[in-house]
Design a protein around this motif. Structure first.
Motif, mmCIF file in Angstrom:
data_model
loop_
_atom_site.group_PDB
_atom_site.id
_atom_site.type_symbol
_atom_site.label_atom_id
_atom_site.label_comp_id
_atom_site.label_asym_id
_atom_site.label_seq_id
_atom_site.Cartn_x
_atom_site.Cartn_y
_atom_site.Cartn_z
ATOM 1 N N ALA A 43 -1.086 3.828 0.942
ATOM 2 C CA ALA A 43 -0.218 3.711 2.119
ATOM 3 C C ALA A 43 -0.847 4.383 3.340
ATOM 4 O O ALA A 43 -0.783 3.852 4.453
ATOM 5 N N GLY A 47 -1.870 2.502 6.897
ATOM 6 C CA GLY A 47 -1.454 2.943 8.229
ATOM 7 C C GLY A 47 -2.642 3.150 9.155
ATOM 8 O O GLY A 47 -2.634 2.723 10.315
ATOM 9 N N VAL A 60 4.574 4.118 7.389
ATOM 10 C CA VAL A 60 4.224 3.579 6.073
ATOM 11 C C VAL A 60 5.319 3.841 5.039
ATOM 12 O O VAL A 60 5.350 3.191 4.004
ATOM 13 N N ALA A 63 7.000 0.699 4.345
ATOM 14 C CA ALA A 63 6.230 -0.353 3.673
ATOM 15 C C ALA A 63 6.768 -0.558 2.260
ATOM 16 O O ALA A 63 7.001 0.396 1.532
ATOM 17 N N TYR A 86 1.253 -4.270 0.451
ATOM 18 C CA TYR A 86 2.528 -3.795 0.990
ATOM 19 C C TYR A 86 3.070 -4.798 1.996
ATOM 20 O O TYR A 86 2.308 -5.379 2.775
ATOM 21 N N LEU A 88 5.199 -5.262 5.363
ATOM 22 C CA LEU A 88 5.659 -4.554 6.551
ATOM 23 C C LEU A 88 6.205 -5.571 7.534
ATOM 24 O O LEU A 88 5.535 -6.559 7.845
#
Length: 134
Positions: A43, A47, A60, A63, A86, A88
């Motif tokens: 994560a 980012g 994050v 996420a 992830y 987002l």
């Protein structure tokens, strides 16, 4: 086979489309993201990469982890990528920076005209399409 550990984002814009990027000097479109540095969580890497490559500042913690996927690397012969993916959702403007040459927002329609990274083509876009239908 050597493995490259990466974190990538299924970035979903306000209109529901997802973002693909193409790095300078390469042909394949793929999800934004990049290599995970030693001592960095997936994560955290995500980012950092989104900020460096697209000027995005993301939380994050927001996420959503979608899973781990592997495929032959698009740009490094003899390597496999192991991807922590992830989701987002973003409503910020995205500006290509660093090594990103081109960005493209796509929907779930046919992308046969694009050169896609194996991971994007075989794992991530089918997942994106299934999320759209859910």
């Amino acid at each position: 086979m050597k493995v490259i550990r990466i974190a990538a984002a299924l970035l979903i814009g306000a209109d529901g489309r997802t973002l693909l990027v193409r790095k300078r000097g390469t042909q394949a479109f793929m999800q934004p993201g990049g290599k995970i540095d030693p001592g960095e969580s997936a994560a955290q890497a995500l980012g950092r990469e989104l900020n460096e490559e697209l000027g995005l500042v993301v939380d994050v913690a927001q996420a959503q982890f979608l899973g781990e996927f592997s495929a032959v690397a698009a740009n490094e012969p003899g390597f496999e990528v192991n991807c922590q993916l992830y989701r987002l959702d973003v409503d910020q403007a995205v500006n290509p920076a660093a090594e990103i040459e081109e960005i493209l927002w796509v929907d779930g329609g046919s992308l046969d005209h694009l050169h896609l990274a194996p991971l994007t083509r075989d794992s991530i876009l089918p997942l994106y399409r299934s999320l759209q239908l859910a």
